[in-house]
Scaffold this motif. Structure first.
Motif, PDB file in Angstrom:
ATOM      1  N   GLU A 135      11.205 -14.883 128.789  1.00  0.00           N
ATOM      2  CA  GLU A 135      11.021 -14.812 130.119  1.00  0.00           C
ATOM      3  C   GLU A 135       9.905 -14.496 130.784  1.00  0.00           C
ATOM      4  N   THR A 136       9.027 -13.767 130.017  1.00  0.00           N
ATOM      5  CA  THR A 136       7.605 -13.420 130.445  1.00  0.00           C
ATOM      6  C   THR A 136       6.545 -14.526 130.336  1.00  0.00           C
ATOM      7  N   ALA A 137       6.751 -15.863 129.726  1.00  0.00           N
ATOM      8  CA  ALA A 137       5.914 -16.618 129.750  1.00  0.00           C
ATOM      9  C   ALA A 137       5.542 -17.246 130.996  1.00  0.00           C
ATOM     10  N   SER A 138       4.107 -17.638 131.062  1.00  0.00           N
ATOM     11  CA  SER A 138       3.697 -18.200 132.496  1.00  0.00           C
ATOM     12  C   SER A 138       4.177 -19.708 132.628  1.00  0.00           C
ATOM     13  N   ASN A 139       4.060 -20.432 133.653  1.00  0.00           N
ATOM     14  CA  ASN A 139       4.180 -21.979 134.165  1.00  0.00           C
ATOM     15  C   ASN A 139       3.216 -22.524 133.096  1.00  0.00           C
ATOM     16  N   ALA A 140       2.082 -22.075 132.982  1.00  0.00           N
ATOM     17  CA  ALA A 140       1.092 -22.893 132.175  1.00  0.00           C
ATOM     18  C   ALA A 140       1.366 -23.079 130.734  1.00  0.00           C
ATOM     19  N   ASP A 141       1.778 -21.625 130.247  1.00  0.00           N
ATOM     20  CA  ASP A 141       2.254 -21.635 128.868  1.00  0.00           C
ATOM     21  C   ASP A 141       3.684 -22.598 128.557  1.00  0.00           C
ATOM     22  N   ILE A 142       4.493 -22.732 129.494  1.00  0.00           N
ATOM     23  CA  ILE A 142       5.656 -23.510 129.448  1.00  0.00           C
ATOM     24  C   ILE A 142       5.366 -24.760 129.282  1.00  0.00           C
TER      25      ILE A 142
END
Length: 313
Positions: free
Chosen positions: A41-48
């Motif tokens: 849940e803590t992942a950023s949109n860029a990482d996803i």
């Protein structure tokens, strides 16, 4: 006979292509949230977005399917998304475990079902009634519940057998036997109930044929009639039941392996479905399809050997 086998092999290949294609589009069409689930849940949109691109699931589905097929025909089923290693390597470690349990279960089921079915058909009377009652009770008991009860009784209370885990046969035959006894028992009970009834019906049908009455009239011993004639005619029906039961055992292994913490294909299937490791799940499905096709082909060969009519069709 050769033409018959070639037709069965061709049918198996068509089935493999159709089922693997359907499975691919089913499992890969729902991968939009896979990257987010893997990263948390803590992942950023860029990482996803970066992980989605790395996994290749941002491409059109048809392109993904074409790449998967091209690699699969070379024996490469891709890499796992949530663990290290290729899917092929993971399956190579897990498949012998499941096959050893399922093969042992089908062997036990074949022997016990044949004995119960033959006794019920030949003896009749109270023996037939008792076997049918036992079969109905066995069929009604869920294998996962039976597995838990077996663990409580033989592993926790009596401490005769291990509750969980698996030991390979090559490492320790006695350890392997102890490890698979409870899982196999939990797997085969309902299958024995169904298979024994099918064997009973097939033997009764064979014993009611005209040639059996002719042999009896000529004074041929009943034991000879049963083992040299009736059982061979009942064999195709019994083999067909065993092939169906083998598929059911593969499905039941998914639950039993979770109950007994056995690192096989069944446990891998459940875990991959839960965490969203789609390549592993796809690899398990394809492997299961191949195993089922091979087993059915062997059953067809045995049927053709036992029943010449099959070879002529």
């Amino acid at each position: 006979m050769t033409a018959y086998l070639l037709r069965r092999v061709a049918f198996g290949l068509v089935l493999l292509v159709v089922m693997s294609t359907i499975t691919f589009f089913l499992v890969f069409s729902g991968t939009e949230r896979v990257a987010a689930n893997i990263l948390g849940e803590t992942a950023s949109n860029a990482d996803i977005a970066a992980l989605t691109q790395k996994l290749g699931i941002d491409r059109p589905l048809l392109v993904q399917y074409g790449d998967w097929v091209g690699n699969a025909v070379q024996g490469d089923l891709g890499d796992a998304w949530t663990t290290t290693g290729s899917v092929t390597e993971i399956l190579a470690r897990r498949m012998p475990v499941t096959l050893s349990i399922v093969s042992t279960a089908i062997l036990v089921m074949a022997v016990v079902s044949a004995i119960l079915g033959i006794v019920a058909a030949v003896r009749g009377g109270w023996a037939d009634g008792l076997i049918q009652v036992i079969s109905i009770v066995g069929f009604a008991i869920p294998n996962f519940w039976l597995g838990l009860m077996l663990v409580v009784l033989f592993a926790l209370n009596l401490q005769w057998l291990p509750a969980t885990g698996y030991v390979s046969f090559t490492s320790s035959p006695s350890g392997w036997l102890a490890a698979v006894t409870l899982p196999v028992t939990a797997l085969v009970l309902s299958g024995i109930a169904s298979a024994s009834q099918q064997v009973r019906g097939a033997v009764i049908d064979a014993l009611n044929q005209d040639y059996v009455r002719t042999l009896k009239a000529r004074g041929v011993n009943m034991r000879s009639i049963l083992f040299r004639h009736a059982l061979r005619n009942a064999l195709p029906a019994a083999l067909t039941v065993l092939s169906v039961q083998f598929v059911a055992l593969l499905g039941g292994a998914a639950i039993i392996e979770r109950v007994f913490a056995i690192p096989g294909l069944g446990e891998l299937t459940v875990r991959s479905a839960v965490i969203g490791d789609v390549p592993v799940l796809m690899g398990v499905v394809v492997t299961m399809i191949i195993v089922v096709i091979v087993v059915n082909l062997l059953i067809d060969v045995m049927n053709a050997w036992a029943n010449p009519k099959v070879r002529l069709q």
